[in-house]
Write a protein that holds these residues in place. Structure first.
Motif, mmCIF file in Angstrom:
data_model
loop_
_atom_site.group_PDB
_atom_site.id
_atom_site.type_symbol
_atom_site.label_atom_id
_atom_site.label_comp_id
_atom_site.label_asym_id
_atom_site.label_seq_id
_atom_site.Cartn_x
_atom_site.Cartn_y
_atom_site.Cartn_z
ATOM 1 N N HIS A 15 9.118 2.375 24.223
ATOM 2 C CA HIS A 15 7.931 3.151 24.597
ATOM 3 C C HIS A 15 8.024 3.523 26.074
ATOM 4 C CE1 HIS A 15 3.536 4.145 24.523
ATOM 5 N NE2 HIS A 15 3.757 4.010 25.831
ATOM 6 N N HIS A 21 8.146 8.850 22.729
ATOM 7 C CA HIS A 21 7.113 9.692 23.352
ATOM 8 C C HIS A 21 7.691 10.549 24.474
ATOM 9 C CE1 HIS A 21 4.679 6.794 21.200
ATOM 10 N NE2 HIS A 21 5.160 5.825 21.951
ATOM 11 N N GLU A 66 9.710 -1.160 18.143
ATOM 12 C CA GLU A 66 9.379 -0.478 19.358
ATOM 13 C C GLU A 66 9.228 -1.486 20.473
ATOM 14 O OE1 GLU A 66 5.909 2.051 19.229
ATOM 15 O OE2 GLU A 66 6.198 2.714 21.278
ATOM 16 N N ASP A 116 4.692 8.269 15.060
ATOM 17 C CA ASP A 116 3.895 7.094 15.430
ATOM 18 C C ASP A 116 2.895 6.839 14.303
ATOM 19 O OD1 ASP A 116 3.244 4.927 16.995
ATOM 20 O OD2 ASP A 116 2.763 6.095 18.768
ATOM 21 N N SER A 121 4.392 -2.077 19.096
ATOM 22 C CA SER A 121 3.799 -1.752 20.375
ATOM 23 C C SER A 121 3.936 -0.263 20.529
ATOM 24 C CB SER A 121 4.537 -2.475 21.485
ATOM 25 O OG SER A 121 3.871 -2.285 22.699
ATOM 26 N N CYS A 122 2.847 0.419 20.471
ATOM 27 C CA CYS A 122 2.951 1.853 20.279
ATOM 28 C C CYS A 122 1.922 2.589 21.102
ATOM 29 C CB CYS A 122 2.730 2.173 18.816
ATOM 30 S SG CYS A 122 1.160 1.545 18.217
ATOM 31 N N PHE A 123 2.126 3.883 21.148
ATOM 32 C CA PHE A 123 1.139 4.714 21.815
ATOM 33 C C PHE A 123 -0.240 4.461 21.252
ATOM 34 C CE2 PHE A 123 -1.626 8.248 21.122
ATOM 35 C CZ PHE A 123 -2.059 8.436 22.421
ATOM 36 N N HIS A 156 9.822 7.214 13.992
ATOM 37 C CA HIS A 156 8.817 6.376 14.679
ATOM 38 C C HIS A 156 7.602 6.148 13.782
ATOM 39 C CE1 HIS A 156 6.915 5.549 18.906
ATOM 40 N NE2 HIS A 156 6.269 4.878 17.982
#
Ligand SMILES: [Zn+2]
Length: 337
Positions: free
Chosen positions: A194, A236, A162, A292, A8-10, A39
């Protein structure tokens, strides 16, 4: 369960557009000083909608009109140099690992156990495994607690992440997920969560459960009060909520930040201003490098160059951000480099 995703990321925002002491690799022919990327996502192929060339550090997020067919991300479509290209089909892991070897990078790689194993096999000694309790991208779907406990006690996982509660519109202090943080504290496993970035300028179009407000770093305060020994990587760096991020760093010395995603996906002057603010406020030993990393193999080199070219950082601060801070956070059995 092997196919489950725990990412689950930017950059999931973009995907909707179209998701014991450790040892660092010593047997390397690279002459470059080591880098820790805290990351990386354990993907092995293109994410639908993202398999296109990408201009990093977009200068603008464009408005759109709900009366039209709206793209779920708002990056301006300018040409750029360098443009980053996706890997050829089936070549992604191989290409990224080649970059890790060339750049002397060891990475925390997040994903489900089977996906992370692929990366460990492809890059022996360069992967620090991470996994989380998000079961796929379905809001509220969770990995059973006992299964997660095994991942960390016998499965070799070192970081819980994440964690993407913001994409579900949930606060990290929500009681429904407290058992997972209690487990991390009990097992002395750092968590990576996150906070902040997301939406690529159009969360309202592509991610209807995402809430910018749930990325407020101060939402971690209640959680940290309940679990005072918990070590936290704010992924982030809580961007763009710098004042609240600094407030949390002031209040809790177990909190670090990473600059992943942020570093290549916002206007460059803004990125540099944000990192400089963290450093100028006195937190140069809590800023960790991260990418990321997904999709574009050269993203890692590009992101490292942002730190290396930062004229507001000393050589020592650059090394701390690129390696030493993460080595301390992860308790790597290695000397300062
Ligand atoms: Zn993220």
């Amino acid at each position: 369960m092997s196919s489950r995703l725990r990412n689950s990321c930017f950059v999931c925002a973009l995907s909707f557009a179209s998701s014991v002491p450790l040892c660092v690799a010593q047997n390397t022919t690279s002459t470059l000083p080591p880098v820790l990327d805290v990351h990386v996502h354990a993907v092995d192929q293109s994410i639908p909608g993202m398999d296109v060339p990408m201009c990093p550090n977009t200068p603008k997020f464009l408005a759109s009109d709900p009366a039209t067919k709206e793209a779920p991300f708002g990056w301006v479509q300018d040409e750029c140099t360098p443009k980053l290209y996706p890997a050829a089909k089936g070549e992604y892991i191989k290409d990224v690992v080649a970059e890790m070897n060339r750049l002397n990078v060891t990475a925390v790689v997040f994903g489900d156990p089977a996906s992370v194993q692929k990366w460990k096999d492809a890059a022996p000694g360069r992967v620090i495994p991470g996994t989380s309790f998000n079961e796929g991208m379905n809001p509220g779907a969770r990995v059973p607690l006992d299964e997660l406990r095994k991942d960390f006690t016998t499965g070799g996982f070192k970081v819980m992440g994440e964690i993407g509660l913001q994409y579900e519109g949930l606060s990290p202090s929500d009681p429904s997920v407290d058992q997972y943080f209690a487990l991390a504290e009990e097992l002395d496993i750092p968590i990576a969560i996150h906070m902040g970035t997301g939406g690529s300028g159009r969360a309202n179009v592509g991610m209807t459960k995402f809430r910018g407000s749930m990325g407020n770093p101060l939402l971690l305060e209640d959680l940290l009060a309940r679990h005072p020994k918990l070590r936290v990587q704010v992924m982030h760096a809580g961007y763009p909520m710098i004042d609240n991020m600094l407030t949390l760093l002031q209040a809790n010395s177990h909190v670090y930040v990473d600059v992943a995603g942020l570093i290549w996906s916002y206007p460059l002057s803004e990125v540099n201003r944000y990192i400089q603010r963290l450093v100028d406020a006195g937190f140069e030993d809590r800023v960790m490098f991260g990418t990321d990393q997904v999709e574009w193999p050269k993203l890692m080199a590009y992101s490292i160059s942002i730190i290396q070219n930062a004229d507001y950082l000393t050589s020592e601060q650059k090394r701390d951000i690129l390696y030493n801070n993460a080595a301390r956070f992860l308790r790597l059995d290695t000397a300062k480099k």
